[in-house]
Design a protein around this motif. Structure first.
Motif, mmCIF file in Angstrom:
data_model
loop_
_atom_site.group_PDB
_atom_site.id
_atom_site.type_symbol
_atom_site.label_atom_id
_atom_site.label_comp_id
_atom_site.label_asym_id
_atom_site.label_seq_id
_atom_site.Cartn_x
_atom_site.Cartn_y
_atom_site.Cartn_z
ATOM 1 N N SER A 134 0.843 -1.207 0.000
ATOM 2 C CA SER A 134 0.000 0.000 0.000
ATOM 3 C C SER A 134 0.875 1.253 0.000
ATOM 4 C CB SER A 134 -0.917 0.028 1.225
ATOM 5 O OG SER A 134 -1.536 1.300 1.287
ATOM 6 N N ARG A 135 0.534 2.173 -0.891
ATOM 7 C CA ARG A 135 1.333 3.412 -0.960
ATOM 8 C C ARG A 135 0.918 4.413 0.098
ATOM 9 N NH1 ARG A 135 1.517 5.692 -6.828
ATOM 10 N NH2 ARG A 135 -0.174 4.347 -7.539
ATOM 11 N N THR A 136 -0.279 4.199 0.666
ATOM 12 C CA THR A 136 -0.804 5.239 1.560
ATOM 13 C C THR A 136 -1.080 4.765 2.977
ATOM 14 O OG1 THR A 136 -2.939 4.635 0.652
ATOM 15 C CG2 THR A 136 -1.896 6.627 -0.251
ATOM 16 N N GLU A 137 -1.325 3.462 3.146
ATOM 17 C CA GLU A 137 -1.799 3.030 4.477
ATOM 18 C C GLU A 137 -0.886 2.001 5.131
ATOM 19 O OE1 GLU A 137 -6.092 2.428 5.128
ATOM 20 O OE2 GLU A 137 -6.203 2.785 2.971
ATOM 21 N N ALA A 138 -0.767 2.136 6.441
ATOM 22 C CA ALA A 138 -0.065 1.117 7.231
ATOM 23 C C ALA A 138 -0.915 -0.154 7.242
ATOM 24 C CB ALA A 138 0.165 1.622 8.639
ATOM 25 N N LEU A 139 -0.258 -1.304 7.352
ATOM 26 C CA LEU A 139 -0.969 -2.584 7.311
ATOM 27 C C LEU A 139 -0.773 -3.323 8.638
ATOM 28 C CD1 LEU A 139 -2.497 -4.717 5.568
ATOM 29 C CD2 LEU A 139 -0.266 -5.475 4.743
ATOM 30 N N PRO A 140 -1.872 -3.495 9.420
ATOM 31 C CA PRO A 140 -1.733 -4.276 10.659
ATOM 32 C C PRO A 140 -1.566 -5.757 10.304
ATOM 33 C CG PRO A 140 -3.835 -3.072 10.577
ATOM 34 C CD PRO A 140 -3.237 -3.002 9.212
ATOM 35 N N LEU A 141 -0.659 -6.441 11.024
ATOM 36 C CA LEU A 141 -0.361 -7.845 10.718
ATOM 37 C C LEU A 141 -0.419 -8.682 11.987
ATOM 38 C CD1 LEU A 141 0.829 -10.080 8.811
ATOM 39 C CD2 LEU A 141 3.095 -9.245 9.468
ATOM 40 N N ASP A 142 -1.118 -9.829 11.910
ATOM 41 C CA ASP A 142 -1.133 -10.826 12.986
ATOM 42 C C ASP A 142 -0.605 -12.141 12.427
ATOM 43 O OD1 ASP A 142 -2.331 -9.043 14.639
ATOM 44 O OD2 ASP A 142 -4.149 -10.236 15.021
ATOM 45 N N VAL A 143 0.370 -12.729 13.096
ATOM 46 C CA VAL A 143 0.880 -14.030 12.650
ATOM 47 C C VAL A 143 0.762 -15.012 13.810
ATOM 48 C CG1 VAL A 143 2.835 -15.270 11.654
ATOM 49 C CG2 VAL A 143 2.567 -12.823 11.187
ATOM 50 N N ALA A 144 0.051 -16.113 13.589
ATOM 51 C CA ALA A 144 -0.068 -17.155 14.622
ATOM 52 C C ALA A 144 1.217 -17.976 14.617
ATOM 53 C CB ALA A 144 -1.269 -18.042 14.329
ATOM 54 N N VAL A 145 1.925 -17.982 15.757
ATOM 55 C CA VAL A 145 3.227 -18.666 15.818
ATOM 56 C C VAL A 145 3.259 -19.732 16.914
ATOM 57 C CG1 VAL A 145 4.539 -16.731 14.844
ATOM 58 C CG2 VAL A 145 4.188 -16.829 17.314
ATOM 59 N N THR A 146 2.067 -20.134 17.386
ATOM 60 C CA THR A 146 1.970 -21.036 18.542
ATOM 61 C C THR A 146 2.851 -22.273 18.428
ATOM 62 O OG1 THR A 146 -0.337 -20.501 18.231
ATOM 63 C CG2 THR A 146 0.192 -21.857 20.147
ATOM 64 N N GLY A 147 2.823 -22.930 17.246
ATOM 65 C CA GLY A 147 3.540 -24.204 17.118
ATOM 66 C C GLY A 147 5.037 -24.057 16.917
ATOM 67 N N LEU A 148 5.525 -22.845 16.818
ATOM 68 C CA LEU A 148 6.916 -22.652 16.407
ATOM 69 C C LEU A 148 7.922 -22.714 17.542
ATOM 70 C CD1 LEU A 148 6.975 -19.730 13.825
ATOM 71 C CD2 LEU A 148 7.350 -22.154 13.419
ATOM 72 N N GLY A 149 7.433 -22.538 18.779
ATOM 73 C CA GLY A 149 8.348 -22.505 19.923
ATOM 74 C C GLY A 149 9.165 -21.223 19.976
ATOM 75 N N VAL A 150 8.658 -20.147 19.377
ATOM 76 C CA VAL A 150 9.357 -18.856 19.507
ATOM 77 C C VAL A 150 8.517 -17.952 20.404
ATOM 78 C CG1 VAL A 150 10.531 -18.935 17.273
ATOM 79 C CG2 VAL A 150 8.262 -17.924 17.415
ATOM 80 N N SER A 151 9.185 -17.191 21.247
ATOM 81 C CA SER A 151 8.403 -16.366 22.174
ATOM 82 C C SER A 151 8.933 -14.948 22.264
ATOM 83 C CB SER A 151 8.458 -16.995 23.570
ATOM 84 O OG SER A 151 9.816 -17.153 23.930
ATOM 85 N N ARG A 152 10.018 -14.673 21.571
ATOM 86 C CA ARG A 152 10.704 -13.399 21.772
ATOM 87 C C ARG A 152 10.972 -12.723 20.436
ATOM 88 N NH1 ARG A 152 16.087 -11.931 22.238
ATOM 89 N NH2 ARG A 152 16.803 -14.029 21.763
ATOM 90 N N LEU A 153 10.661 -11.426 20.409
ATOM 91 C CA LEU A 153 11.010 -10.632 19.235
ATOM 92 C C LEU A 153 12.475 -10.224 19.352
ATOM 93 C CD1 LEU A 153 10.012 -8.871 16.724
ATOM 94 C CD2 LEU A 153 10.024 -6.999 18.378
#
Ligand code: AHR
Length: 504
Positions: free
Chosen positions: A432-451
Motif C-alpha cells: 500500500s502506498r498510503t496506508e499502514a498494514l496491521p499484521l497478525d501471525v499465529a506462531v503457537t507451534g513454532l516454539g518462539v516467544s521473543r522478538l
C-alpha cells in the motif's frame, strides 16, 4: 485497514533454501568489471587491481554464486583472450554492448575475485553457444578444471594458476531465444547444441552441474514452447533451466509495478509445470530445478532510449551503461522479488541478482572515488543473512488492491524462514502506498516467544535514494511496537515497506 494474517507451523514447509539463491552476476558490461570490481591504481586496490572497498561491500551483501562473464557478452566471448599475461591480451569489439573489451580482467582475475570474497563465493561460468560451440566449451573446461598433464591444464599452470579452478556450475549459453543475442537460435537448434555440449562436458567430468537456457522472459512469444523443446533434447543431460525477469513501472502504472512478484511467481510456477510435463512425457523420475539467473528491477525502457544514441559512439571502453539509481519504492519491489524466490525454494536452486556492481546493481562506485550501497542493497543483505534454513508455507489472508496488469493483488506479500537453531525470520512487504498494514501471525507451534528485531525499509519520500553525494540517505530502521504475545506476533507494516521480523 483490515488486519492481514497468516499462520506459521513447522509441520508445513516449502523446502530448504539453497545458499545459491543469494547469487549475483558480474558481466563484462559498462562499468561492472572495469572501475567496478577492478580498478588498478584506485586507492583501495590490492596488488591484483581489485577494489577493497567493493570487496568489503560484496561480503556485507552476502552473495554466493557469481555468474560470469555474461549475459549477452558471453555470446562473443573468446575465453582464450582472457587468460595469460594481461599486457598481451587482445582488445576486441564487444558486439553485445557496443564497447571495446580490453581483456585486462579475465578468468584468472575472476577466480581471484571470488577467492578474496571468501569461501561462500562460488563460480558460475557461462560458455559461448552463440558464436562458438562444443569444442570451445570443452577447451575452456579443460583449461579451468583439469588438474595437469594436458596442453590446456599446463597452460593454466604456466599462467600462474597451478591449482585447477574447480568450476562446478556452468551455463550453456545465454538468452539464446532472444533475437538480440549474437548467434541467436531456434529452440530446436539450441536444444541440439546444448545437448551435445552437455554430453561432451559430462564426458570430461560427470560431476559438472549444467544450466540450459530457458526463455529470456515470460513475455517472449516462444515462452513455454521453448522450454519444452529445449528440455525434450536435454532432459537427462542438464540439471537446471534458466529464467530471467526484470521489472519497471511502465506507462506510470505503479500499482502493477508494486505487484511485480505476482508475475515472478507465475513465471516460476509455469516453468516448473513445463519441466514436469516434459519429465512425465519422458517417464523420468528426475526433476529439473530452476536457475533464476537474472532478476532485478531494471528501468530497461530508459536504456532502450540510450541505446539508439549509444550505438553511434566510437566503441568506448567501460562506458556508463545501465546505471540505474534505485529508490525506496524500487527496493520494496526488489524485496518482494526476493520473497517470491524464497516462496519457491523447493525448485529455485540458483538465483542471481543481475548485476553486482554499477550495472543495475546494489553497489555503486565512482572511478577513483567512493563505493556505496543502493537502496536495494539492504533487502538482499538481510535476506541472505537471515533467509537461511527451511522456508515455511505462508498462505496470507490479506486486504487487496486493484492492479491494471494482475487484477486484484494482496497488499501483503510474505514468507518465513526457520533456521537450524529454531529461530524464525518473517520477510514481509506492504504494497500500500498510503496506508499502514496491521499484521497478525499465529506462531503457537513454532516454539518462539521473543522478538529479536523488527527492521523496515520505508521512507516518507518513497523516491528517496542513495547517491554519490548523499550515500547514506536511505537505510533500514528499527520499528517499535512489534510484539509476540500468547502465540501471536503483532506488527504494523508502514506504507510501502520491506520488513524483516526476527523471532527467537
Ligand atoms: O543483465 C543485463 C542483460 O540482460 C544481460 O546481458 C542479458 O542476458 C539480459 O538481457
Amino acid at each position: 485497514m483490515r488486519t492481514a494474517r497468516f499462520t506459521l507451523d513447522p509441520a508445513f514447509t516449502v523446502g530448504q533454501v539453497n545458499p545459491r539463491l543469494f547469487g549475483s552476476f558480474v558481466e563484462h558490461l559498462g562499468r561492472c568489471v572495469y572501475t567496478g570490481v577492478y580498478e588498478p591504481g584506485h586507492a583501495t586496490a590490492d596488488e591484483a587491481g581489485l577494489r577493497q572497498d567493493v570487496l568489503d561491500l560484496v561480503r556485507e551483501l552476502g552473495v554466493t554464486a557469481i555468474r560470469y562473464p555474461g549475459g549477452n557478452f558471453v555470446s562473443g566471448y573468446k575465453w582464450e583472450d582472457s587468460v595469460g599475461p594481461a599486457e598481451s591480451r587482445p582488445r576486441r569489439l564487444d558486439l553485445a554492448w557496443h564497447s571495446t573489451e580490453t581483456n585486462r580482467f579475465g578468468l584468472s582475475e575472476y577466480m581471484a575475485f571470488l577467492r578474496k570474497i571468501g569461501p561462500q563465493a562460488e563460480p558460475m561460468m557461462a560458455v559461448n553457444l552463440g558464436t562458438r560451440g562444443v569444442a570451445e566449451a570443452l577447451e575452456l573446461q579443460e583449461y579451468a578444471n583439469h588438474p595437469s598433464g594436458t596442453a590446456l591444464s599446463d597452460l593454466r599452470a604456466s599462467h600462474g594458476d597451478k591449482d585447477p579452478f574447480g568450476i562446478r556450475l556452468w551455463c550453456l549459453g545465454n538468452e539464446m531465444d532472444g533475437p538480440w543475442q549474437t548467434g541467436h537460435k531456434t529452440a530446436r537448434e539450441y536444444g541440439r547444441i546444448a545437448a551435445e555440449t552437455a554430453r561432451a562436458m559430462r564426458q570430461q567430468d560427470p560431476g559438472v552441474e549444467l544450466v540450459a537456457c530457458g526463455s529470456s522472459a515470460q513475455s517472449m512469444p516462444t515462452f513455454a514452447e521453448w522450454e519444452a523443446t529445449v528440455l525434450q533434447e536435454t532432459y537427462d543431460l542438464v540439471d537446471h533451466i534458466s529464467l530471467h525477469a526484470y521489472y519497471e513501472p511502465l506507462d506510470g502504472d505503479v500499482d502493477s509495478f508494486l505487484a511485480s512478484a505476482v508475475d515472478m511467481e507465475s513465471f516460476i510456477e509455469n516453468v516448473v509445470a513445463t519441466c514436469d510435463h516434459v519429465g512425465a512425457r519422458l517417464k523420468s523420475q528426475k526433476k529439473i530445478n530452476l536457475s533464476f539467473d537474472e532478476w532485478n528491477v531494471w528501468y530497461m525502457s530508459r536504456w532502450q532510449e540510450q541505446a539508439t544514441t549509444f550505438a553511434q559512439d566510437d566503441w568506448p571502453e567501460a562506458p556508463r551503461l545501465l546505471e540505474d539509481n534505485y529508490s525506496v519504492m524500487d527496493a520494496v519491489v526488489f524485496g518482494s522479488l526476493l520473497i517470491a524466490l524464497l516462496r519457491h525454494a523447493d525448485r529455485v536452486a540458483v538465483a542471481c541478482l543481475a548485476q553486482l556492481v554499477n550495472v543495475i546493481a546494489p553497489i555503486m562506485t565512482e572511478p577513483g572515488g567512493a563505493a556505496w550501497r543502493q537502496t536495494t542493497f539492504f533487502p538482499f543483505a538481510q535476506a541472505s543473512r537471515y533467509g537461511r534454513g527451511e522456508v515455511l508455507d505462508v498462505r496470507v489472508d490479506s486486504p487487496t488492491y486493484e492492479t491494471r496488469k494482475y487484477g486484484e493483488a494482496d497488499l501483503l506479500h510474505a514468507t518465513a524462514v526457520r533456521a537450524q537453531d529454531g529461530s524464525v525470520t518473517v520477510f514481509a512487504v506492504n504494497r500500500s502506498r498510503t496506508e499502514a498494514l496491521p499484521l497478525d501471525v499465529a506462531v503457537t507451534g513454532l516454539g518462539v516467544s521473543r522478538l529479536v528485531e523488527h527492521s523496515a525499509l520505508a521512507d516518507a519520500d518513497p523516491d528517496a535514494r542513495n547517491t554519490l553525494d548523499d550515500p547514506e540517505r536511505v537505510a533500514p530502521h528499527t520499528v517499535d511496537g512489534t510484539a509476540v504475545t500468547d502465540g501471536t506476533l503483532t506488527a504494523t507494516l508502514e506504507p510501502l515497506s520491506w520488513n524483516v521480523i526476527r523471532l527467537a
